[in-house]
Design an enzyme around this catalytic site. Structure first.
Site, short mmCIF file in Angstrom:
data_model
loop_
_atom_site.label_atom_id
_atom_site.label_comp_id
_atom_site.label_asym_id
_atom_site.label_seq_id
_atom_site.Cartn_x
_atom_site.Cartn_y
_atom_site.Cartn_z
N HIS A 24 0.83 -1.21 0.00
CA HIS A 24 0.00 0.00 0.00
C HIS A 24 0.87 1.26 0.00
CE1 HIS A 24 -4.23 -1.61 1.08
NE2 HIS A 24 -3.54 -2.55 0.47
N ASP A 25 2.03 1.21 0.64
CA ASP A 25 2.92 2.37 0.60
C ASP A 25 3.35 2.64 -0.84
OD1 ASP A 25 4.54 4.48 1.46
OD2 ASP A 25 6.30 3.19 1.55
#
Ligand code: HEM
Ligand code: NAG
Length: 325
Positions: free
Chosen positions: A64-65
Site C-alpha cells: 500500500h505504501d
C-alpha cells in the site's frame, strides 16, 4: 557542431529523465550503518515471535505504501485531523502490527549512534518486508536501498490507486501497469494472499448477493462457499477476519495458486487470475512449481520497491516514522 549540441542535449535529457530508482542499490548503508540489515532482522524476528500478524501486516503495508505516492513511507505518516493516507477506507484495515514493526525496527537502528537518523523509514519497511516473507517460509532475497521518506501523505491521494477485491483482470492489469508492473508480476505478487486475513465484508457479496438470479458466485467452489457462509454469517461482527489461505494460512507457499485451481480464491480479483485465460497458465505454473513462484515473486517485489522512489531534495530521512521532520 549542431550534432554535438544535439548530442549533449539528448544526453542531458537522458540524465534528467533517468528514473530515481537508478540510484537504489544493495548495501547502500555499508559505510553509514553497516549492520542495518541484521539490526532490522532481529527486531522483526522478535516482533514476529510475539505475533504472526507481523508478517501479513508488514507485507500489505509495504504494498500500500508503494502504490500511493511511491515507496516513501507516506503510509506511515499520521495526521492530527485524520486526513492522511492511512485514514482512507482502502487503508483503514491495515493492521497496526505492520506500523509497529517498522517503529520497532527504526528504534533498534537508531539505538546505534552511528546509524541514528541515517536510515529512511521507507528502507526500513523494505527490509522488514523482506524479513517477514522469509520468516513465514518464503524466499529470502537481497534488497535495494537508498529511498528517502516523503513529506506528503493525504487521504485524497489514495483514491483510485489501490486495487479492490472485485476487480477483474483488466482492472488489475491496468493498475499494476501504471506502476510499471507486468501481468506476471501482478499474478506473482497476488501470491502474498497465501498469508493473512480478510474481514468478511470484503467478499460477502460473493456468498450472499452475487447477482439477481444467484446468491453465490459460480466461480467459487460450492463447498468453500458454504464454509465461508459459516465463518461469515449475514450479520457478522465487522471485526471478524478469516484466513485468506484456508489450507496453510501461516506459510508463505504456493498453496494460494492451488486454491485458485479449486475455486477457493477468496476475492473475485484472486479467482479472476484463474478464470481468465490470459493469466491461467501462470497460476498453473506457480501452483505446480514453488521455485518458479518464488523467483517470480522476488523479481516482482523488487520491481515494486522501485516505484516512485524519492531521492535528493524530494524527501528526507525521518527522525520519527509517523511524522515529517
Ligand atoms: C491484486 C490486487 C489485490 C487486491 C484486490 C487486494 C485486496 C486485499 C483485501 C481486500 C484484503 C483484506 C483486507 C481486510 O479485510 O483487512 C487484503 C489483504 C492482504 N493483502 Fe491484498 N490485495 C491485492 C494485492 C496484494 C499485494 C500485491 C500484496 C503484497 C505484495 C498484498 C498483500 C496482502 C496481505 C499480506 C493481506 C493480509 C493483511 C493482514 O492479514 O493484515 N495484496 N488484500
Ligand atoms: C521449476 O521452476 C524452476 C525455475 O523457473 C525451473 O528451473 C525448474 O526446472 C522447474 N521445475 C520443474 C519440475 O518444472
Amino acid at each position: 557542431m549542431e550534432h554535438q549540441t544535439l548530442f549533449s542535449l539528448s544526453f542531458l535529457l537522458l540524465f534528467l529523465l533517468t528514473p530515481a530508482s537508478a540510484q537504489l542499490k544493495q548495501n547502500y548503508y555499508k559505510n553509514t550503518c553497516p549492520n542495518v540489515e541484521s539490526t532490522v532482522r532481529s527486531a522483526v524476528a522478535q516482533k514476529f515471535q510475539q505475533t504472526f500478524v507481523t508478517a501479513p501486516a508488514t507485507l500489505r503495508l509495504f504494498f500500500h505504501d508503494c502504490f500511493v505516492r511511491g515507496c516513501d513511507a507516506s503510509v506511515l505518516l499520521a495526521s492530527s485531523n485524520n486526513m492522511a493516507e492511512k485514514d482512507h477506507p482502502d487503508d483503514i484495515s491495515l493492521a497496526g502490527d505492520g506500523f509497529d514493526t517498522v517503529i520497532k525496527a527504526k528504534a533498534a537502528v537508531d539505538k546505534d549512534p552511528k546509524c541514528r537518523n541515517k536510515v529512511s523509514c521507507a528502507d526500513i519497511l523494505v527490509m522488514a518486508t523482506r524479513d517477514v516473507v522469509a520468516l513465514a517460509g518464503g524466499p529470502s532475497y537481497a534488497v535495494e536501498l537508498g529511498r528517502l521518506d516523503g513529506r506528503i501523505s493525504t487521504k485524497a491521494s489514495v483514491k483510485n490507486h489501490l486495487p479492490h477485491p472485485e476487480f477483474n483482470l483488466n482492472q488489475l492489469n491496468a493498475m499494476f501497469a501504471s506502476n510499471g508492473l507486468t501481468q506476471t508480476d501482478m499474478v506473482a505478487l497476488s501470491g502474498a494472499h497465501t498469508i493473512g486475513f480478510s474481514h468478511c465484508s470484503r467478499f460477502s457479496k460473493r456468498i450472499y448477493s452475487f447477482s439477481s438470479s444467484r446468491h453465490v458466485d459460480p466461480s467459487l467452489s460450492p463447498t468453500y462457499a458454504r464454509q465461508l457462509q459459516q465463518m461469515c454469517p449475514r450479520n457478522v461482527d465487522p471485526r471478524i477476519a478469516i484466513n485468506m489461505d484456508p489450507t496453510t494460512p501461516r506459510s508463505f507457499d504456493n498453496a494460494y495458486y492451488q486454491n485458485l485451481q479449486r475455486g477457493m480464491g477468496l476475492f473475485s480479483s484472486d479467482q479472476s487470475l484463474f478464470t481468465d485465460s490470459r493469466s491461467k497458465n501462470f497460476v498453473n505454473l506457480f501452483a505446480s512449481n514453488n521455485t518458479a513462484f518464488q523467483q517470480a515473486f522476488v523479481t516482482a517485489i523488487t520491481k515494486l520497491g522501485r516505484v516512485g522512489v524519492k531521492t535528493g531534495n524530494q524527501g528526507e530521512i525521518r527522525r520519527v516514522c509517523t511524522a515529517v521532520n
